[in-house]
Design an enzyme around this catalytic site. Structure first.
Site, PDB file in Angstrom:
ATOM      1  N   ASP A   1       9.151   2.628   1.422  1.00  0.00           N
ATOM      2  CA  ASP A   1       8.020   3.329   2.034  1.00  0.00           C
ATOM      3  C   ASP A   1       7.990   2.995   3.525  1.00  0.00           C
ATOM      4  O   ASP A   1       7.572   1.913   3.924  1.00  0.00           O
ATOM      5  CB  ASP A   1       6.718   2.899   1.337  1.00  0.00           C
ATOM      6  CG  ASP A   1       5.490   3.586   1.909  1.00  0.00           C
ATOM      7  OD1 ASP A   1       5.552   4.094   3.049  1.00  0.00           O
ATOM      8  OD2 ASP A   1       4.453   3.592   1.224  1.00  0.00           O
TER       9      ASP A   1
ATOM     10  N   LYS B   1       2.914   9.391   8.988  1.00  0.00           N
ATOM     11  CA  LYS B   1       2.279   8.845  10.194  1.00  0.00           C
ATOM     12  C   LYS B   1       2.991   9.185  11.510  1.00  0.00           C
ATOM     13  O   LYS B   1       2.749  10.229  12.095  1.00  0.00           O
ATOM     14  CB  LYS B   1       2.119   7.321  10.036  1.00  0.00           C
ATOM     15  CG  LYS B   1       1.060   6.949   8.985  1.00  0.00           C
ATOM     16  CD  LYS B   1       0.594   5.503   9.116  1.00  0.00           C
ATOM     17  CE  LYS B   1      -0.654   5.240   8.269  1.00  0.00           C
ATOM     18  NZ  LYS B   1      -0.391   4.846   6.896  1.00  0.00           N
TER      19      LYS B   1
ATOM     20  N   PHE C   1       0.843  -1.195   0.000  1.00  0.00           N
ATOM     21  CA  PHE C   1       0.000   0.000   0.000  1.00  0.00           C
ATOM     22  C   PHE C   1       0.876   1.241   0.000  1.00  0.00           C
ATOM     23  O   PHE C   1       1.788   1.360   0.821  1.00  0.00           O
ATOM     24  CB  PHE C   1      -0.904   0.005   1.239  1.00  0.00           C
ATOM     25  CG  PHE C   1      -1.796   1.215   1.315  1.00  0.00           C
ATOM     26  CD1 PHE C   1      -2.955   1.296   0.556  1.00  0.00           C
ATOM     27  CD2 PHE C   1      -1.467   2.288   2.139  1.00  0.00           C
ATOM     28  CE1 PHE C   1      -3.775   2.421   0.626  1.00  0.00           C
ATOM     29  CE2 PHE C   1      -2.276   3.410   2.207  1.00  0.00           C
ATOM     30  CZ  PHE C   1      -3.436   3.476   1.454  1.00  0.00           C
TER      31      PHE C   1
END
Ligand SMILES: *Cc1c(COP(=O)(O)O)cnc(C)c1O
Length: 416
Positions: free
Chosen positions: A227, A256, A143
């Site tokens: 990522d 995040k 993702f």
């Protein structure tokens, strides 16, 4: 929802379903306050938060270091645009370079989210491509975000389907070294890797994959872009997950957990990849503003000061032990690293477990039908872990009981 009164739908639920776009299912609760690893809803009920806003709230809710940095910077200077620099922006860039270990040639681009960090990485790959590297490789099931560019990088056909055509050039591989060897050639601009596939269910890469990916991409002059949006900021027991593998990537993306809830994302380059952008090739109005960077900088400093990277490793092991100690037959085992934990269930009842947990005062998340994702604040200690074991055990038993009922009755009880 198990045991919940369904007769009176609270008015906030009406407001949510009337006023918010329909991209999300029903909201499970209305939270009004947080402190540490705890949340309170509009009825004053307390919950233990073992999701942390999806691996975002590293320090816990309303941490004094976060509050102080936000209040002080808001009262000093919030935003001037990227025509200008500010002290917090420069301080955070230097801090991220140091923690990622880029050395002096590292560079940082600031955006406002994970997707924006990955958009910048996508453009970096295109700048590296020139005319002769049209191919970008990414991993199936990884993702990378919801914007059109990052969706094109996200190897989940069901997510892409409603929005086709995709940005072209991206090919999806199985997460094996053999698949990478077979796909790689000198026409590849970059390989995107999610070191632990969080959204897919906290699924780790095979042992040795990152080291092999580094060697293979380097051999063909392709960028290796990692990522770290979910795995970064200490969550896995290292500042960034790639550091467990002892490699040097060409770029990483973070978001995040570096902000503890302030919207921020960043692309961090290593070595020559940092020379690819030139004036006019990318930008963001809000990106890296003084408020967001001052808060993120304070969050990273506090993670460092309080030894929370080490705590993530130690407490992660204890959380796994606590999952085992529930003694539940529903649990198959745990995946992940540090305080990014996927609890694998033997039945596709993750949503029912999430609902039962909430009834018992525990917030967790269903990463897929048979995986519970845990990403609590990195600050948790014995008290929170003991309470987690108690509440998670109760939730699992509630669902086990419903499954047993289910076997004896024709109507399915576990369908949440
Ligand atoms: C959450 C996430 C993103 C997207 O971040 P947003 O802030 O939601 O845009 C990208 N990659 C990974 C690995 C993520 O976990």
């Amino acid at each position: 929802m198990t045991g919940a009164s369904t007769t009176d739908k609270p008015s906030w639920k009406d407001a949510a379903s009337r006023d918010l776009v329909l991209n999300s299912g029903d909201r499970y609760a209305l939270f009004v306050r947080g402190e540490g690893a705890y949340l309170w809803d509009d009825e004053g009920r307390r919950y233990l938060d073992f999701l942390g806003g999806i691996a975002v709230v590293s320090l816990g809710h309303a941490h004094p270091a976060f509050v102080e940095a936000a209040a002080t910077q808001a009262a000093t200077l919030t935003h001037v645009s990227n025509y200008f620099a500010t002290p917090p922006q420069l301080a955070l860039a230097a801090q991220l370079k140091r923690l990622a270990g880029t050395g002096p040639e590292g560079r940082v681009y600031f955006g406002n989210s994970g997707a924006e960090a990955n958009e910048a990485a996508f453009k970096l790959a295109r700048l590296h491509a020139g005319a002769d590297r049209p191919r970008i490789l990414a991993l199936k099931d990884a993702f990378h975000g919801r914007t059109m560019g990052t969706l094109a990088l996200t190897g989940k056909p069901y997510m892409q389907a409603p929005f086709e055509p995709m940005v072209p050039g991206v090919e999806f591989l199985d997460s094996t070294v053999e698949a990478l060897e077979a796909a790689m050639d000198d026409r590849v601009a970059a390989l995107f890797v999610e070191p632990i596939k969080g959204e897919a269910g906290v699924i780790e890469l095979p042992e040795g994959y990152l080291a092999a990916a580094r060697e293979i991409t380097a051999r063909h002059g392709a960028l290796l872009i990692v990522d770290e949006i979910q795995t970064g900021a200490g969550r896995t027991g290292a500042w960034f997950a790639f550091q467990h593998a002892g490699i040097t990537p060409d770029a990483i993306t973070v978001a995040k957990g570096i902000g503890n809830g302030i919207p921020i994302g960043a692309l961090i380059t290593f070595g020559a990849a940092g020379e690819l952008f030139y004036p006019g090739t990318h930008g963001s109005t809000f990106g890296g503003n003084a408020l967001a960077t001052a808060v993120s900088s304070a969050v990273l400093s506090e993670i460092e000061r309080a030894g929370l990277v080490e705590n993530a490793a130690v407490r992660g092991a204890q959380v796994r032990e606590a999952v085992t100690a529930t003694g539940s037959d529903l649990v198959e085992g745990c995946r992940g690293q540090g305080l990014l934990v996927g609890v694998a269930l033997r039945h596709p009842v993750a949503k029912a477990v999430v609902a039962a947990a909430q009834e018992h005062g525990l917030i967790v998340n269903a990463a897929n039908d048979s995986t519970i994702r845990l990403a609590p604040p990195l600050t948790i200690g014995d008290v929170e872990i003991d309470e987690f074991q108690d509440l998670f055990g109760k939730a699992l038993r509630t669902v086990e009981d419903a499954l047993l009922l289910d076997e004896n009755h024709p109507t399915p009880e576990v369908s949440a």
